[in-house]
Design an enzyme around this catalytic site. Structure first.
Site, mmCIF file in Angstrom:
data_model
loop_
_atom_site.group_PDB
_atom_site.id
_atom_site.type_symbol
_atom_site.label_atom_id
_atom_site.label_comp_id
_atom_site.label_asym_id
_atom_site.label_seq_id
_atom_site.Cartn_x
_atom_site.Cartn_y
_atom_site.Cartn_z
ATOM 1 N N HIS A 1 -58.420 40.821 28.865
ATOM 2 C CA HIS A 1 -57.465 41.149 29.927
ATOM 3 C C HIS A 1 -56.193 40.318 29.749
ATOM 4 O O HIS A 1 -55.081 40.841 29.790
ATOM 5 C CB HIS A 1 -58.103 40.883 31.297
ATOM 6 C CG HIS A 1 -57.125 40.890 32.434
ATOM 7 N ND1 HIS A 1 -56.506 42.027 32.886
ATOM 8 C CD2 HIS A 1 -56.656 39.881 33.219
ATOM 9 C CE1 HIS A 1 -55.702 41.732 33.891
ATOM 10 N NE2 HIS A 1 -55.762 40.431 34.114
ATOM 11 N N ASP B 1 -25.679 49.651 18.401
ATOM 12 C CA ASP B 1 -27.141 49.626 18.242
ATOM 13 C C ASP B 1 -27.549 48.165 18.122
ATOM 14 O O ASP B 1 -26.706 47.266 18.234
ATOM 15 C CB ASP B 1 -27.574 50.420 16.993
ATOM 16 C CG ASP B 1 -29.011 50.940 17.113
ATOM 17 O OD1 ASP B 1 -29.903 50.119 17.344
ATOM 18 O OD2 ASP B 1 -29.211 52.159 17.012
ATOM 19 N N TRP C 1 -58.208 33.296 26.658
ATOM 20 C CA TRP C 1 -57.051 33.614 25.815
ATOM 21 C C TRP C 1 -56.487 32.382 25.121
ATOM 22 O O TRP C 1 -55.796 32.478 24.117
ATOM 23 C CB TRP C 1 -55.953 34.317 26.625
ATOM 24 C CG TRP C 1 -55.057 33.399 27.414
ATOM 25 C CD1 TRP C 1 -55.375 32.786 28.581
ATOM 26 C CD2 TRP C 1 -53.718 32.994 27.085
ATOM 27 N NE1 TRP C 1 -54.314 32.018 29.010
ATOM 28 C CE2 TRP C 1 -53.280 32.138 28.109
ATOM 29 C CE3 TRP C 1 -52.848 33.286 26.035
ATOM 30 C CZ2 TRP C 1 -52.017 31.552 28.111
ATOM 31 C CZ3 TRP C 1 -51.587 32.692 26.041
ATOM 32 C CH2 TRP C 1 -51.182 31.838 27.068
ATOM 33 N N SER D 1 -44.228 40.353 15.076
ATOM 34 C CA SER D 1 -43.458 41.354 15.817
ATOM 35 C C SER D 1 -42.484 40.683 16.784
ATOM 36 O O SER D 1 -41.308 41.033 16.857
ATOM 37 C CB SER D 1 -44.423 42.274 16.571
ATOM 38 O OG SER D 1 -43.735 43.036 17.512
ATOM 39 N N SER D 2 -42.996 39.693 17.543
ATOM 40 C CA SER D 2 -42.149 39.010 18.527
ATOM 41 C C SER D 2 -41.007 38.260 17.847
ATOM 42 O O SER D 2 -39.874 38.254 18.337
ATOM 43 C CB SER D 2 -42.967 38.003 19.344
ATOM 44 O OG SER D 2 -43.875 38.677 20.139
ATOM 45 N N HIS E 1 -46.735 26.877 27.268
ATOM 46 C CA HIS E 1 -45.900 26.776 28.456
ATOM 47 C C HIS E 1 -44.558 27.495 28.294
ATOM 48 O O HIS E 1 -44.187 28.278 29.167
ATOM 49 C CB HIS E 1 -45.716 25.353 28.978
ATOM 50 C CG HIS E 1 -45.264 25.429 30.397
ATOM 51 N ND1 HIS E 1 -46.122 25.694 31.421
ATOM 52 C CD2 HIS E 1 -44.032 25.441 30.929
ATOM 53 C CE1 HIS E 1 -45.436 25.838 32.538
ATOM 54 N NE2 HIS E 1 -44.166 25.681 32.277
ATOM 55 N N GLU F 1 -44.192 30.003 26.624
ATOM 56 C CA GLU F 1 -44.616 31.407 26.691
ATOM 57 C C GLU F 1 -44.568 31.922 28.135
ATOM 58 O O GLU F 1 -44.181 33.063 28.394
ATOM 59 C CB GLU F 1 -46.036 31.534 26.122
ATOM 60 C CG GLU F 1 -46.726 32.867 26.348
ATOM 61 C CD GLU F 1 -46.090 34.029 25.595
ATOM 62 O OE1 GLU F 1 -45.339 33.770 24.648
ATOM 63 O OE2 GLU F 1 -46.350 35.182 25.967
ATOM 64 N N TYR G 1 -42.492 31.043 30.340
ATOM 65 C CA TYR G 1 -41.089 31.292 30.659
ATOM 66 C C TYR G 1 -40.547 32.491 29.887
ATOM 67 O O TYR G 1 -39.625 33.162 30.346
ATOM 68 C CB TYR G 1 -40.267 30.021 30.437
ATOM 69 C CG TYR G 1 -40.657 28.999 31.468
ATOM 70 C CD1 TYR G 1 -40.083 29.019 32.732
ATOM 71 C CD2 TYR G 1 -41.679 28.097 31.225
ATOM 72 C CE1 TYR G 1 -40.499 28.140 33.712
ATOM 73 C CE2 TYR G 1 -42.103 27.221 32.201
ATOM 74 C CZ TYR G 1 -41.512 27.248 33.438
ATOM 75 O OH TYR G 1 -41.948 26.396 34.416
ATOM 76 N N SER H 1 -31.362 39.544 38.729
ATOM 77 C CA SER H 1 -29.940 39.201 38.867
ATOM 78 C C SER H 1 -29.036 40.409 38.635
ATOM 79 O O SER H 1 -27.849 40.360 38.958
ATOM 80 C CB SER H 1 -29.563 38.082 37.880
ATOM 81 O OG SER H 1 -30.372 36.950 38.114
ATOM 82 N N HIS I 1 -49.077 19.426 31.341
ATOM 83 C CA HIS I 1 -49.580 19.581 32.716
ATOM 84 C C HIS I 1 -50.744 20.569 32.763
ATOM 85 O O HIS I 1 -51.421 20.676 33.775
ATOM 86 C CB HIS I 1 -48.454 19.976 33.686
ATOM 87 C CG HIS I 1 -47.874 21.335 33.485
ATOM 88 N ND1 HIS I 1 -46.556 21.613 33.735
ATOM 89 C CD2 HIS I 1 -48.408 22.500 33.074
ATOM 90 C CE1 HIS I 1 -46.319 22.890 33.480
ATOM 91 N NE2 HIS I 1 -47.436 23.447 33.090
ATOM 92 N N HIS I 2 -50.985 21.293 31.650
ATOM 93 C CA HIS I 2 -52.168 22.153 31.576
ATOM 94 C C HIS I 2 -53.408 21.348 31.220
ATOM 95 O O HIS I 2 -54.501 21.902 31.186
ATOM 96 C CB HIS I 2 -51.960 23.237 30.510
ATOM 97 C CG HIS I 2 -50.844 24.190 30.839
ATOM 98 N ND1 HIS I 2 -51.049 25.346 31.554
ATOM 99 C CD2 HIS I 2 -49.517 24.143 30.570
ATOM 100 C CE1 HIS I 2 -49.883 25.980 31.694
ATOM 101 N NE2 HIS I 2 -48.942 25.269 31.120
ATOM 102 N N THR J 1 -34.963 26.400 39.294
ATOM 103 C CA THR J 1 -35.569 27.614 39.867
ATOM 104 C C THR J 1 -35.102 27.794 41.307
ATOM 105 O O THR J 1 -34.808 28.916 41.747
ATOM 106 C CB THR J 1 -37.109 27.531 39.803
ATOM 107 O OG1 THR J 1 -37.490 27.120 38.494
ATOM 108 C CG2 THR J 1 -37.742 28.877 40.112
ATOM 109 N N LYS K 1 -31.742 29.322 41.444
ATOM 110 C CA LYS K 1 -31.763 30.771 41.244
ATOM 111 C C LYS K 1 -32.174 31.497 42.529
ATOM 112 O O LYS K 1 -31.543 32.475 42.924
ATOM 113 C CB LYS K 1 -32.717 31.160 40.108
ATOM 114 C CG LYS K 1 -32.318 30.559 38.772
ATOM 115 C CD LYS K 1 -33.001 31.209 37.617
ATOM 116 C CE LYS K 1 -32.455 32.564 37.332
ATOM 117 N NZ LYS K 1 -31.063 32.577 36.919
ATOM 118 N N ARG L 1 -63.049 29.322 37.715
ATOM 119 C CA ARG L 1 -62.601 30.572 37.095
ATOM 120 C C ARG L 1 -63.509 30.919 35.928
ATOM 121 O O ARG L 1 -64.300 30.091 35.485
ATOM 122 C CB ARG L 1 -61.141 30.441 36.635
ATOM 123 C CG ARG L 1 -60.924 29.348 35.654
ATOM 124 C CD ARG L 1 -59.460 29.053 35.392
ATOM 125 N NE ARG L 1 -58.809 30.109 34.629
ATOM 126 C CZ ARG L 1 -57.720 29.917 33.871
ATOM 127 N NH1 ARG L 1 -57.176 28.705 33.785
ATOM 128 N NH2 ARG L 1 -57.173 30.908 33.218
#
Lengths: 538, 44
Positions: free
Chosen positions: A79, A108, A144, A170-171, A254, A256, A258, A269, A303-304, A329, A332, A451
């Site tokens: 998932h 293009d 994951w 790809s990314s 991390h 990732e 963002y 925006s 922090h993870h 943040t 924003k 979890r």
């Protein structure tokens, strides 16, 4: 690319190539490739969503009732991988492909053939990843994050690692293409600080991708060599350290997060000024805030990992650095509210999703602040509180922004208006049921429910049942979304105007709806009053 | 596509810019990939 392009024939300026294969498989057109990305990500959204339905069905009641624990773990792992790499990231790349050239007045993307390749890698990557579910040993089931030594026990690790390599390639190609396009293909007069915020958000996101996707590739390559080639990067028996994997993984992981939210900030925006009929409040502050968040994302990864037992000094550094992210943040969120303040607001479906984003993403941000506190994190770590937190960020944040963008730009893409009634039905169902789904998970986590478990204490039964009901209804609501898109693309009789929305500003709205196959073949002249954020003083 | 742009000089500038950008970014990608291994070796 340009040498070859110079020798192209000039007989297909404004028409799409004939034939399905030529048009879609061999495409080098940013609009067609954008459409392919968006269709792919919607497909993955439903596949990943079906995995979530299995998870919520199993958790509907305490005890094991539907699936075996290993299959449950496969579902949680797949998932996440499908939603992150298959649904959210490609949908932002699709939106970028469609809109960035139109927004900056480019004909293009800078590298159209690489664009084709970076899309067509993805279906193979996900076919490979999903095929592991049918292998004798089963798919990856260690989460994951693929922490060793658990992930090394999976028989299908090599498949998953190769699939991740393909997604990463790809990314990276997509990111290189976007940076090259934005830095080199802008129309004359489209200075960097005149670009729409969405383009800025993608430019910064692309730099994040360039920096961290190779690190993920490195981390999973080391997993692979540990399992199959006798190395000991993470194996304590050979002098390795499993915690080092966590450091390398989260150095990718991390930023990732963002990567999955900064383009969403850009979308919001664009939408709020349109429906508030005001230029965005504090354009430069918005751009600098995105850059600031991107920088901070590189210095908060541990922090993870508070629970692994780091030195106190490291805990404190990562705690304060994480809390610092609340500042840009907050800028924003304040600017979005200030943009709406005093505006002539109307509440079409894109605006409803945008407002829901601002409110619900902020809830996810606040629970993130709670998790940033080291002493609190020792309690919350690996509980459903974390699950609730990141789903508020990624579903009511990233996914809602993608839905908002779809409603906002769908008339421009298709040339037809979607059904506003069914769009609003989709919005209200989504916004109610997503809270029924995820809000109770805060309480479950605070009460101590871990979890990634298929069974739980009966004390957690009621909130799990409520959450599962919300999950089923939220999942069903997304079928309305599919129906609205299909209706708009194929059956809608109501033509869209060029500008579509009364308050819309920007180069993309100067083109017809739908835009011609090749647009801005002659660079447009950029006028400040045409820009979404109005005149920017020097 | 790009060759339809009327101004030849503008087009040449774009082309060179794209090449330079891609070269620099490809080097950065390779460097980060290798550094992810080097970090492990340094920390052990």
């Amino acid at each position: 690319m340009a040498h070859e392009a110079a020798h192209d024939h000039h007989d297909d300026h404004h028409h799409a190539p004939q034939g399905f294969f030529q048009r879609w498989v061999m495409s080098t057109n940013h609009k067609d490739i954008g459409t392919l990305y968006l269709i792919f990500s919607l497909t993955m959204f439903f596949i990943g969503g079906s995995f979530a339905m299995v998870i919520r069905a199993e958790l509907f009641k305490p005890g094991l009732q539907l699936v075996q624990p290993y299959f449950f773990n496969e579902m949680t792992t797949m998932h996440a991988l499908v939603m992150i790499f298959g649904a959210i990231m490609p949908s932002f790349v699709g939106l970028g492909n469609w809109m960035i050239p139109l927004m900056i007045g480019a004909p293009d993307m800078a590298l159209p053939r690489m664009n084709n390749l970076s899309f067509w890698i993805l279906p193979f990557a996900f076919a490979l990843l999903l095929s592991t579910l049918f292998l004798p040993g089963g798919g990856p089931a260690g989460g994951w994050t693929m922490y060793p030594p658990l992930s090394l026990q999976s028989g299908s690790l090599a498949y998953a690692v190769f699939a991740i390599h393909l997604m990463g390639i790809s990314s990276i190609m997509g990111a290189i293409n976007i940076i090259a396009t934005i830095l080199n293909m802008r129309a004359p007069g489209m200075d960097l600080l005149k670009m729409p915020v969405f383009v800025w958000s993608w430019l910064i996101t692309a730099f994040l991708l360039i920096a961290v996707m190779p690190v993920l590739a490195g981390a999973v390559t080391m997993l692979l060599t540990d399992k199959y080639f006798g190395t000991s990067f993470f194996n304590p028996h050979g002098g390795g350290d499993p915690v080092l994997y966590q450091h390398v993984f989260w150095f990718f992981g991390h930023p990732e997060v963002y990567i999955m939210i900064l383009p969403a900030f850009g979308i919001i925006s664009e939408i709020i000024p349109t429906f508030a009929r005001k230029p965005i409040f504090g354009y430069r502050a918005m751009v600098y805030a995105i850059a600031c968040i991107a920088f901070l994302s590189f210095i908060v990864w541990a922090h993870h990992m508070f629970a692994v037992g780091m030195p106190v000094g490291a805990d404190i550094f990562f705690m304060y650095a994480t809390m610092l992210i609340a500042v840009p943040t907050g800028v924003k969120v304040f600017n979005w509210v200030a943009t709406m303040w005093g505006g002539s607001m109307t509440f079409e479906t894109p605006m409803l999703f945008a407002i829901a984003f601002v409110i619900l993403f902020t809830i996810g941000g606040f629970s993130g602040l709670m998790l940033a506190l080291v002493p609190a994190d020792f309690q919350y770590h690996d509980t459903y509180f974390v699950v609730a937190h990141f789903h508020y960020v990624l579903v009511t944040g990233a996914a809602f922004a993608i839905m908002a963008a779809t409603y906002y730009w769908l008339p421009k893409w298709t040339g037809h208006m979607y059904s506003e009634f069914w769009g609003k039905v989709h919005f209200w169902c989504s916004v109610v049921f997503v809270n029924v789904l995820f809000f109770p998970q805060h309480f479950l986590g605070l009460a101590g429910m871990p979890r990634r478990i298929p069974d739980y204490n009966v004390a957690f039964a009621d909130f799990n049942m409520i959450s599962s009901i919300g999950g089923f209804l939220f999942g069903a609501s997304q079928l309305i979304f599919l129906g609205v898109i299909v209706h708009c693309a194929f059956f809608s009789k109501k033509k869209a105007t060029d500008r579509v929305w009364e308050g819309a500003r920007g180069l993309e709205w100067t083109l017809p709806s739908p835009p011609p196959h090749h647009s801005f073949t002659v660079p447009p002249v950029v006028h400040d009053e045409e820009l979404a954020h109005g005149h920017v003083s020097d | 596509m790009a060759n339809h742009v009327a101004d030849g000089q503008f087009e040449r500038t774009r082309r060179h810019g794209v090449r330079r950008t891609v070269t620099v970014l490809a080097i950065v990608v390779g460097a980060f990939y290798l550094l992810s291994f080097a970090q492990i070796l340094l920390m052990k």
